[in-house]
Design a protein around this motif. Structure first.
Motif, mmCIF file in Angstrom:
data_model
loop_
_atom_site.group_PDB
_atom_site.id
_atom_site.type_symbol
_atom_site.label_atom_id
_atom_site.label_comp_id
_atom_site.label_asym_id
_atom_site.label_seq_id
_atom_site.Cartn_x
_atom_site.Cartn_y
_atom_site.Cartn_z
ATOM 1 N N MET A 1 -16.350 -16.027 -28.029
ATOM 2 C CA MET A 1 -17.596 -16.659 -28.496
ATOM 3 C C MET A 1 -18.131 -15.954 -29.742
ATOM 4 S SD MET A 1 -19.804 -19.057 -28.057
ATOM 5 C CE MET A 1 -19.594 -19.618 -26.363
ATOM 6 N N SER A 2 -18.033 -14.616 -29.765
ATOM 7 C CA SER A 2 -18.530 -13.887 -30.926
ATOM 8 C C SER A 2 -17.738 -14.236 -32.168
ATOM 9 C CB SER A 2 -18.475 -12.376 -30.670
ATOM 10 O OG SER A 2 -17.139 -11.947 -30.454
ATOM 11 N N ASP A 3 -16.412 -14.491 -32.018
ATOM 12 C CA ASP A 3 -15.587 -14.871 -33.158
ATOM 13 C C ASP A 3 -16.037 -16.213 -33.725
ATOM 14 O OD1 ASP A 3 -14.128 -12.596 -32.914
ATOM 15 O OD2 ASP A 3 -12.452 -13.517 -31.832
ATOM 16 N N VAL A 4 -16.417 -17.128 -32.823
ATOM 17 C CA VAL A 4 -16.888 -18.445 -33.253
ATOM 18 C C VAL A 4 -18.193 -18.296 -34.038
ATOM 19 C CG1 VAL A 4 -17.754 -20.672 -32.485
ATOM 20 C CG2 VAL A 4 -15.742 -19.650 -31.374
ATOM 21 N N ARG A 5 -19.118 -17.458 -33.512
ATOM 22 C CA ARG A 5 -20.395 -17.246 -34.202
ATOM 23 C C ARG A 5 -20.175 -16.614 -35.575
ATOM 24 N NH1 ARG A 5 -22.443 -15.755 -29.021
ATOM 25 N NH2 ARG A 5 -22.093 -13.544 -29.525
ATOM 26 N N THR A 6 -19.250 -15.649 -35.621
ATOM 27 C CA THR A 6 -18.966 -14.981 -36.895
ATOM 28 C C THR A 6 -18.398 -15.956 -37.908
ATOM 29 O OG1 THR A 6 -18.530 -12.888 -35.768
ATOM 30 C CG2 THR A 6 -17.656 -13.134 -37.995
ATOM 31 N N SER A 7 -17.487 -16.809 -37.445
ATOM 32 C CA SER A 7 -16.880 -17.803 -38.330
ATOM 33 C C SER A 7 -17.919 -18.799 -38.832
ATOM 34 C CB SER A 7 -15.756 -18.538 -37.594
ATOM 35 O OG SER A 7 -15.210 -19.548 -38.390
ATOM 36 N N THR A 8 -18.794 -19.244 -37.936
ATOM 37 C CA THR A 8 -19.851 -20.192 -38.312
ATOM 38 C C THR A 8 -20.807 -19.566 -39.324
ATOM 39 O OG1 THR A 8 -19.736 -21.255 -36.147
ATOM 40 C CG2 THR A 8 -21.729 -21.625 -37.455
ATOM 41 N N GLN A 9 -21.166 -18.303 -39.098
ATOM 42 C CA GLN A 9 -22.066 -17.610 -40.022
ATOM 43 C C GLN A 9 -21.415 -17.450 -41.386
ATOM 44 O OE1 GLN A 9 -23.480 -13.851 -38.600
ATOM 45 N NE2 GLN A 9 -24.492 -13.324 -40.511
ATOM 46 N N ALA A 10 -20.119 -17.139 -41.389
ATOM 47 C CA ALA A 10 -19.401 -16.967 -42.655
ATOM 48 C C ALA A 10 -19.382 -18.271 -43.442
ATOM 49 C CB ALA A 10 -17.979 -16.480 -42.392
ATOM 50 N N GLY B 1 -21.580 -20.629 -43.189
ATOM 51 C CA GLY B 1 -22.941 -20.840 -43.657
ATOM 52 C C GLY B 1 -23.253 -20.021 -44.895
ATOM 53 N N ASP B 2 -22.785 -18.770 -44.901
ATOM 54 C CA ASP B 2 -23.008 -17.907 -46.065
ATOM 55 C C ASP B 2 -22.306 -18.469 -47.296
ATOM 56 O OD1 ASP B 2 -24.486 -16.207 -44.509
ATOM 57 O OD2 ASP B 2 -22.866 -14.754 -44.207
ATOM 58 N N ARG B 3 -21.092 -18.975 -47.104
ATOM 59 C CA ARG B 3 -20.355 -19.561 -48.232
ATOM 60 C C ARG B 3 -21.068 -20.810 -48.752
ATOM 61 N NH1 ARG B 3 -15.832 -18.103 -45.070
ATOM 62 N NH2 ARG B 3 -15.636 -20.228 -44.240
ATOM 63 N N SER B 4 -21.596 -21.614 -47.841
ATOM 64 C CA SER B 4 -22.314 -22.828 -48.257
ATOM 65 C C SER B 4 -23.584 -22.465 -49.018
ATOM 66 C CB SER B 4 -22.666 -23.676 -47.027
ATOM 67 O OG SER B 4 -21.503 -24.173 -46.409
ATOM 68 N N ARG B 5 -24.315 -21.452 -48.546
ATOM 69 C CA ARG B 5 -25.528 -21.016 -49.244
ATOM 70 C C ARG B 5 -25.189 -20.522 -50.644
ATOM 71 N NH1 ARG B 5 -27.328 -19.595 -44.058
ATOM 72 N NH2 ARG B 5 -26.165 -17.624 -44.092
#
Length: 201
Positions: free
Chosen positions: A1-10, A12-16
């Protein structure tokens, strides 16, 4: 689950980051009021709705760009002024660093200097505080040189403002395909700065 959150955050950071970069280009080319959120999203390769996932408004995008740009400038100019150097060396280093930013990042510099009127009063006050901090760094350097006898200028505050104004104006006209490199301009402006403050040989 933490890997999924990390991937999603990454992602999001790229989109920002893509949105900020696209907004800089759009605001520079069309101005804040001439740019739509659709223009920004399209340039970033995202849907128009993606803008509002990361930023509540177009103005918030401009604010983020302005904060980031001014913080980079303040940190760079502060770091360039070594405490163990002479006043002339410190002013030259500060001006050289300031000019390099405004030439190398001239698109961002145009936006954060010429589109600020579109900010809300609260955001404008925040940027004004950062600009005063940059001005204080330069003014303190000039005043130090006057006190030590290294500089001869009747008004250090006006001299410091003039030096910063030269760098800001550079962003208005500088182009990557021009004949003057950022490094050559930085050296020229550093020498010009020392003449402006009346640096003694």
């Amino acid at each position: 689950m933490s890997d999924v959150r990390t991937s999603t955050q990454a992602r999001g950071d790229r989109s920002r980051a893509r949105l900020l970069d696209a907004a800089v280009q759009a605001f520079s080319a069309k101005g804040f009021h001439g740019t739509s959120t659709r223009d920004i999203a399209t340039a970033a390769g995202l849907s128009p709705a993606a803008v509002y996932v990361h930023h509540r408004s177009k103005e918030e995008l401009l604010h983020a760009i302005a904060v980031r740009g001014h913080e980079v400038i303040l940190e760079a100019v502060t770091d360039a002024t070594r405490a163990d150097a002479s006043p002339a060396e410190r002013v030259a280093a500060a001006v050289r660093t300031y000019v390099l930013f405004h030439a190398r990042s001239h698109t961002t510099a145009r936006v954060i200097n010429y589109e600020l009127a579109a900010l809300t009063d609260e955001h404008l006050r925040e940027i004004a505080s950062l600009r005063r901090a940059i001005d204080t760094v330069m003014r303190d350097l000039v005043e130090e040189g006057v006190r030590s006898g290294d500089f001869d200028t009747p008004d250090p505050a006006k001299a410091a403002t003039a030096l910063l104004s030269l760098g800001i104006d550079l962003a208005r006209w500088y182009r990557d395909d021009g004949s003057w490199t950022p490094e050559a301009l930085a050296d020229f402006y550093a020498d010009l700065a020392l003449r402006a403050v009346g640096a003694r040989p």
